[in-house]
Write an enzyme that holds these catalytic residues in place. Structure first.
Site, PDB file in Angstrom:
ATOM      1  N   GLY A 199       2.662   0.910 -34.482  1.00  0.00           N
ATOM      2  CA  GLY A 199       1.889   0.303 -33.413  1.00  0.00           C
ATOM      3  C   GLY A 199       1.622  -1.120 -33.524  1.00  0.00           C
ATOM      4  O   GLY A 199       0.648  -1.884 -33.325  1.00  0.00           O
TER       5      GLY A 199
ATOM      6  N   GLY B 227       3.797  -3.353 -32.659  1.00  0.00           N
ATOM      7  CA  GLY B 227       4.409  -4.094 -31.449  1.00  0.00           C
ATOM      8  C   GLY B 227       6.078  -4.365 -31.706  1.00  0.00           C
ATOM      9  O   GLY B 227       6.222  -5.229 -31.398  1.00  0.00           O
TER      10      GLY B 227
ATOM     11  N   SER C 294       8.558  -3.232 -29.963  1.00  0.00           N
ATOM     12  CA  SER C 294       9.109  -3.239 -28.586  1.00  0.00           C
ATOM     13  C   SER C 294       8.899  -4.852 -28.200  1.00  0.00           C
ATOM     14  O   SER C 294      10.018  -5.395 -27.814  1.00  0.00           O
ATOM     15  CB  SER C 294       8.623  -2.502 -27.601  1.00  0.00           C
ATOM     16  OG  SER C 294       8.803  -1.267 -28.072  1.00  0.00           O
TER      17      SER C 294
ATOM     18  N   ALA D 246       8.157  -7.299 -30.056  1.00  0.00           N
ATOM     19  CA  ALA D 246       8.860  -8.303 -31.035  1.00  0.00           C
ATOM     20  C   ALA D 246      10.338  -8.269 -30.779  1.00  0.00           C
ATOM     21  O   ALA D 246      10.867  -9.416 -30.590  1.00  0.00           O
ATOM     22  CB  ALA D 246       8.471  -7.979 -32.490  1.00  0.00           C
TER      23      ALA D 246
ATOM     24  N   ASP E  68       0.526  -8.881 -27.385  1.00  0.00           N
ATOM     25  CA  ASP E  68       1.577  -8.499 -28.547  1.00  0.00           C
ATOM     26  C   ASP E  68       2.716  -9.329 -28.229  1.00  0.00           C
ATOM     27  O   ASP E  68       3.306  -9.925 -29.304  1.00  0.00           O
ATOM     28  CB  ASP E  68       2.013  -7.056 -28.603  1.00  0.00           C
ATOM     29  CG  ASP E  68       1.826  -6.549 -27.043  1.00  0.00           C
ATOM     30  OD1 ASP E  68       1.861  -7.207 -25.994  1.00  0.00           O
ATOM     31  OD2 ASP E  68       2.430  -5.112 -27.119  1.00  0.00           O
TER      32      ASP E  68
END
Ligand code: MEV
Length: 319
Positions: free
Chosen positions: A104, A106, A108, A110, A151
């Site tokens: 979790g 982040g 996606s 990033a 994020d």
């Protein structure tokens, strides 16, 4: 130049999750576990992707088909990012993550930020940080439909940010690295499922939920001041209060609760879940002399400690 390697950091939510989806502030820090992407422009009008961390091998599509048909889960964010960038030439992307997509952190967001930044550099578009944020956030919303974008902001700007929904405010906080301990629960949580779960529960009593969001917003404001004053004791107390409010929203689970109370008993200033809840990670802030005991307590109640440095640099060129 037709090829570039860039990297973007993962993130940890310090305070304010869920409330930040609904026009409130949060505080997020970028962590030194990074997503890397090598992006190469091609002469042929095709998109190629290799993303071994999410089981995507030799995925290929013609440029005019981007965003159409069934897209494998691991290719979605990058494919839609390229579509949103309105790239005219072909492109080959290879990603490599320093962290598991299970944590979790982040991944996606990033990878979305990596691809948009790389394309901006390769095409000479030279988008500024806010423009990269806006395009990456649009990509996330196109796919998930929901989310605050915190994020994405961490991946673009890095550091520790005071952030309001959709990037209405993105304020870097000039603070030292935090004495943070991160515990992984061993349970994978899905952000959109958790957002919807909180939303369903909120329907039972909308006013109570609004009050909870307002109380979270208040403690985020206090935490911002405490962070700037390096007042770890105060931040610990605010983390504990935030956890109590997240529990009322229904975002916590027994496993996280156990890890959090174990950390507190072992001497942490405070502890809470970090992110959507329902699994993933918890965080504890602890004095240096208590760190080994807090880590042991978290491992016993949960699964593993993830060593991270906070407050690190945003998206950057690697090679
Ligand atoms: C998830 O990591 C944090 C949430 O606040 C969602 C978001 O802000 O996009 C639950």
């Amino acid at each position: 130049m037709n090829k570039i390697t860039v990297s973007a950091p993962g993130k940890l939510m310090l305070l304010g999750e869920h409330a930040v989806v609904y026009q409130r502030p949060c505080i997020v820090t970028a962590v030194n576990q990074r997503m890397k992407a090598t992006v190469e422009l091609l002469n042929e009008p095709i998109f190629q992707l290799n993303a071994p961390d999410v089981q995507v091998a030799n995925y290929q599509k013609s440029l005019d088909q981007l965003g159409q048909d069934d897209i494998p889960k691991g290719a979605r964010f990058i494919e839609v990012a390229i579509k949103n960038f309105a790239l005219k030439s072909g492109v080959k992307v290879t990603t490599c993550s320093e962290f598991s997509s299970l944590f979790g952190f982040g991944s996606s967001s990033a990878s979305t930020v990596c691809v948009i930044y790389a394309l901006s550099e390769l095409t000479g578009a030279n988008l500024d940080q806010k423009a990269i944020f806006d395009l990456a956030y649009k990509t996330v919303l196109d796919i998930q439909g929901k989310g605050s974008g915190f994020d994405v902001a961490a991946a673009v700007f890095g550091g520790t940010l005071y952030f309001v929904t959709g990037g209405k405010v993105i304020e870097p906080l000039n603070i030292p690295s935090l004495p943070l301990i991160v515990g992984y629960s061993g349970i994978k949580a899905d952000t959109v499922t958790l957002i919807n779960q909180v939303l369903e529960k909120a329907k039972e009593n909308p006013q109570t939920t609004e009050d909870i969001y307002n109380n979270i917003a208040k403690l985020v404001e206090q935490a911002k001041v405490a962070l700037l004053n390096t007042d770890w004791t105060m931040i610990g107390q605010l983390m504990d209060q935030n956890q109590a409010l997240l529990k009322q929203l229904g975002a916590s689970i027994d496993k996280l609760d156990n890890m959090i109370s174990a950390a507190r008993k072992a001497g942490a200033y405070g502890a809470k879940l970090s992110g959507a809840g329902g699994g993933d990670c918890m965080i504890a802030l602890a004095p240096e002399n208590k760190t080994p005991a807090v880590k042991n307590a978290i491992i016993k109640a949960g699964k593993q400690i993830i060593e991270v440095e906070t407050n690190v640099e945003g998206v950057k060129i690697e090679a």
